[in-house]
Enzyme design. Structure first.
Site, PDB file in Angstrom:
ATOM      1  N   SER A 142       0.747  -1.170   0.033  1.00 18.41           N
ATOM      2  CA  SER A 142      -0.016  -0.237   0.011  1.00 18.41           C
ATOM      3  C   SER A 142       0.843   1.196  -0.027  1.00 18.41           C
ATOM      4  O   SER A 142       2.159   1.175   0.408  1.00 18.41           O
ATOM      5  CB  SER A 142      -0.968  -0.059   1.265  1.00 18.41           C
ATOM      6  OG  SER A 142      -1.681   1.184   1.533  1.00 18.41           O
ATOM      7  N   TYR A 155      -2.081  -1.289  10.364  1.00 17.91           N
ATOM      8  CA  TYR A 155      -2.216  -1.327   8.981  1.00 17.91           C
ATOM      9  C   TYR A 155      -0.716  -1.037   8.116  1.00 17.91           C
ATOM     10  O   TYR A 155      -0.349  -1.413   7.480  1.00 17.91           O
ATOM     11  CB  TYR A 155      -3.313  -0.711   8.340  1.00 17.91           C
ATOM     12  CG  TYR A 155      -3.353  -0.595   7.040  1.00 17.91           C
ATOM     13  CD1 TYR A 155      -4.234  -2.100   6.426  1.00 17.91           C
ATOM     14  CD2 TYR A 155      -2.905   0.145   5.823  1.00 17.91           C
ATOM     15  CE1 TYR A 155      -4.406  -2.053   5.210  1.00 17.91           C
ATOM     16  CE2 TYR A 155      -3.390   0.010   4.613  1.00 17.91           C
ATOM     17  CZ  TYR A 155      -3.986  -1.163   4.259  1.00 17.91           C
ATOM     18  OH  TYR A 155      -4.339  -1.476   2.902  1.00 17.91           O
TER      19      TYR A 155
HETATM   20  P1  NAI Z   1     -11.642  -5.864  -0.215  1.00 14.69           P
HETATM   21  O1  NAI Z   1     -12.145  -5.838   1.090  1.00 14.69           O
HETATM   22  O2  NAI Z   1     -12.493  -5.288  -1.460  1.00 14.69           O
HETATM   23  O3  NAI Z   1     -10.774  -7.217  -0.606  1.00 14.69           O
HETATM   24  C1  NAI Z   1     -10.157  -7.901   0.259  1.00 14.69           C
HETATM   25  C2  NAI Z   1     -10.526  -9.384   0.108  1.00 14.69           C
HETATM   26  O4  NAI Z   1      -9.506 -10.197   1.061  1.00 14.69           O
HETATM   27  C3  NAI Z   1     -11.896  -9.781   0.521  1.00 14.69           C
HETATM   28  O5  NAI Z   1     -12.496 -10.622  -0.667  1.00 14.69           O
HETATM   29  C4  NAI Z   1     -11.813 -10.514   2.005  1.00 14.69           C
HETATM   30  O6  NAI Z   1     -12.662 -11.619   1.888  1.00 14.69           O
HETATM   31  C5  NAI Z   1     -10.430 -11.316   1.598  1.00 14.69           C
HETATM   32  N1  NAI Z   1      -9.568 -11.584   2.828  1.00 14.69           N
HETATM   33  C6  NAI Z   1      -9.640 -10.753   3.863  1.00 14.69           C
HETATM   34  N2  NAI Z   1      -8.955 -11.619   5.074  1.00 14.69           N
HETATM   35  C7  NAI Z   1      -8.799 -12.793   4.485  1.00 14.69           C
HETATM   36  C8  NAI Z   1      -8.094 -13.777   4.942  1.00 14.69           C
HETATM   37  N3  NAI Z   1      -7.774 -13.996   6.362  1.00 14.69           N
HETATM   38  N4  NAI Z   1      -7.687 -14.920   3.976  1.00 14.69           N
HETATM   39  C9  NAI Z   1      -8.112 -14.645   2.781  1.00 14.69           C
HETATM   40  N5  NAI Z   1      -8.799 -13.679   2.297  1.00 14.69           N
HETATM   41  C10 NAI Z   1      -9.079 -12.679   3.232  1.00 14.69           C
HETATM   42  O7  NAI Z   1     -10.326  -4.686  -0.239  1.00 14.69           O
HETATM   43  P2  NAI Z   1      -9.379  -4.079  -1.395  1.00 14.69           P
HETATM   44  O8  NAI Z   1      -9.385  -2.709  -1.412  1.00 14.69           O
HETATM   45  O9  NAI Z   1      -9.551  -5.027  -2.773  1.00 14.69           O
HETATM   46  O10 NAI Z   1      -7.947  -4.788  -0.767  1.00 14.69           O
HETATM   47  C11 NAI Z   1      -7.174  -5.665  -1.483  1.00 14.69           C
HETATM   48  C12 NAI Z   1      -5.580  -5.400  -1.065  1.00 14.69           C
HETATM   49  O11 NAI Z   1      -5.440  -4.059  -1.324  1.00 14.69           O
HETATM   50  C13 NAI Z   1      -5.705  -5.494   0.705  1.00 14.69           C
HETATM   51  O12 NAI Z   1      -4.342  -6.009   0.719  1.00 14.69           O
HETATM   52  C14 NAI Z   1      -5.668  -3.987   0.849  1.00 14.69           C
HETATM   53  O13 NAI Z   1      -4.969  -3.567   2.145  1.00 14.69           O
HETATM   54  C15 NAI Z   1      -4.951  -3.335  -0.262  1.00 14.69           C
HETATM   55  N6  NAI Z   1      -5.061  -1.959  -0.550  1.00 14.69           N
HETATM   56  C16 NAI Z   1      -6.315  -1.372  -0.800  1.00 14.69           C
HETATM   57  C17 NAI Z   1      -6.458  -0.067  -0.939  1.00 14.69           C
HETATM   58  C18 NAI Z   1      -7.816   0.701  -0.988  1.00 14.69           C
HETATM   59  O14 NAI Z   1      -7.896   2.063  -1.335  1.00 14.69           O
HETATM   60  N7  NAI Z   1      -8.682  -0.186  -1.446  1.00 14.69           N
HETATM   61  C19 NAI Z   1      -5.247   0.831  -0.876  1.00 14.69           C
HETATM   62  C20 NAI Z   1      -3.963   0.108  -0.236  1.00 14.69           C
HETATM   63  C21 NAI Z   1      -3.925  -1.229  -0.302  1.00 14.69           C
END
Ligand code: NAI
Length: 251
Positions: A142, A155
């Site tokens: 991130s 985080y």
């Molecule tokens: P999201 O919440 O839409 O997707 C995250 C997915 O990870 C979900 O489907 C969830 O069920 C799954 N998940 C959560 N814990 C889990 C576990 N223990 N084992 C397996 N799956 C698990 O979030 P998003 O935004 O798509 O995030 C994806 C990645 O991007 C994350 O690592 C997040 O930290 C990172 N990120 C997101 C940003 C944003 O602005 N949305 C910014 C910077 C980084």
């Protein structure tokens, strides 16, 4: 286009947001995709979307905190598709906002367990599967892996950790032809940031938006395009690096 024709890819956190967009893009580029997530319903829906578009995928239940689950993910991939070329270790949580002095240890541990140890657990099994023929791994960090985040120390610490882990892994496995890089998204419209159950502080997004060079939040497919490039042979000389896709947030 068929940038990933004949390749097999794992996407963790593939049921939603950035992972979902990437799984669909990978499949559209010809990869056989394993959508892995704790959320089976949403994960299977992504598989259905891929299959409706003529792609190949299957869903594998995964909690990245579990070493057994991560081993089973790689084993299921090898059993079904016979190889592993690409892994996008992307599952993550934002955690509950809190100042350090008010952060319960259990919450700190939960964020570190999912965001950092989860990537480690995946890497352990993926590199073993890739050692013979090489591969490409992309870990989601991130922009909070590059700067501090008041109210989100766990985080930020977890994402700084992902960058350190990525660099170290890249140094260890370059000799096996495995390229390992990190993605640093900025503020992206996903359930994590703007969904109904988000724990993300809306004021942080408002403030960020005012300062953002491009004056808008990012879309998941804009992250997926970078992941695709890193996964493809176009990035053949790229390893141990991190790539910022943030609309100018850190500029
Ligand atoms: P999201 O919440 O839409 O997707 C995250 C997915 O990870 C979900 O489907 C969830 O069920 C799954 N998940 C959560 N814990 C889990 C576990 N223990 N084992 C397996 N799956 C698990 O979030 P998003 O935004 O798509 O995030 C994806 C990645 O991007 C994350 O690592 C997040 O930290 C990172 N990120 C997101 C940003 C944003 O602005 N949305 C910014 C910077 C980084």
């Amino acid at each position: 286009m068929n940038l990933l024709q004949g390749k097999v890819a794992i996407v963790t956190g593939g049921a939603s947001g950035i992972g979902k967009a990437t799984a669909r893009l990978f499949a559209g580029e010809g990869a056989q995709v394993v959508v892995a997530d704790t959320n089976a319903l949403a994960g299977q829906a992504v598989v259905d979307l891929i299959e409706q578009s003529g792609g190949q995928a299957f869903f594998q239940a995964l909690d990245v905190r579990s070493d057994e689950d991560c081993a089973a993910l790689v084993a299921a991939t090898l059993e079904r598709y016979g190889r592993l070329d690409i892994a996008f270790n992307n599952a993550g949580i934002s955690g509950t906002p809190a100042l350090i002095e008010a952060q319960p240890l259990a919450q700190w541990r939960q964020v570190l367990d999912v965001n950092l140890t989860g990537v480690f657990n995946c890497l352990v099994h993926q590199v073993q599967a890739m050692k013979e023929k090489g591969g490409a791994i992309i870990n989601t960090a991130s922009i909070m892996g590059l700067q501090g985040a008041p109210g989100a120390a766990a985080y930020a610490a977890s994402k700084h950790g992902v960058i350190g882990l990525t660099r170290s892994a890249a140094l260890e496995y370059a000799k096996h032809g495995i390229r390992i890089n990190a993605l640093c998204p900025g503020y992206v419209v996903t359930p994590m940031t703007t969904g109904p159950e988000t724990e993300f502080d809306a004021r942080v997004l408002d403030t960020a938006l005012k300062r953002l060079a491009m004056r808008r939040l990012g879309e998941p497919h804009e992250q997926a395009e970078m992941v695709l490039w890193l996964a493809s042979d176009s990035a053949s000389y790229v390893t141990g690096a991190h790539f910022v896709v943030d609309g100018g947030a850190t500029a």
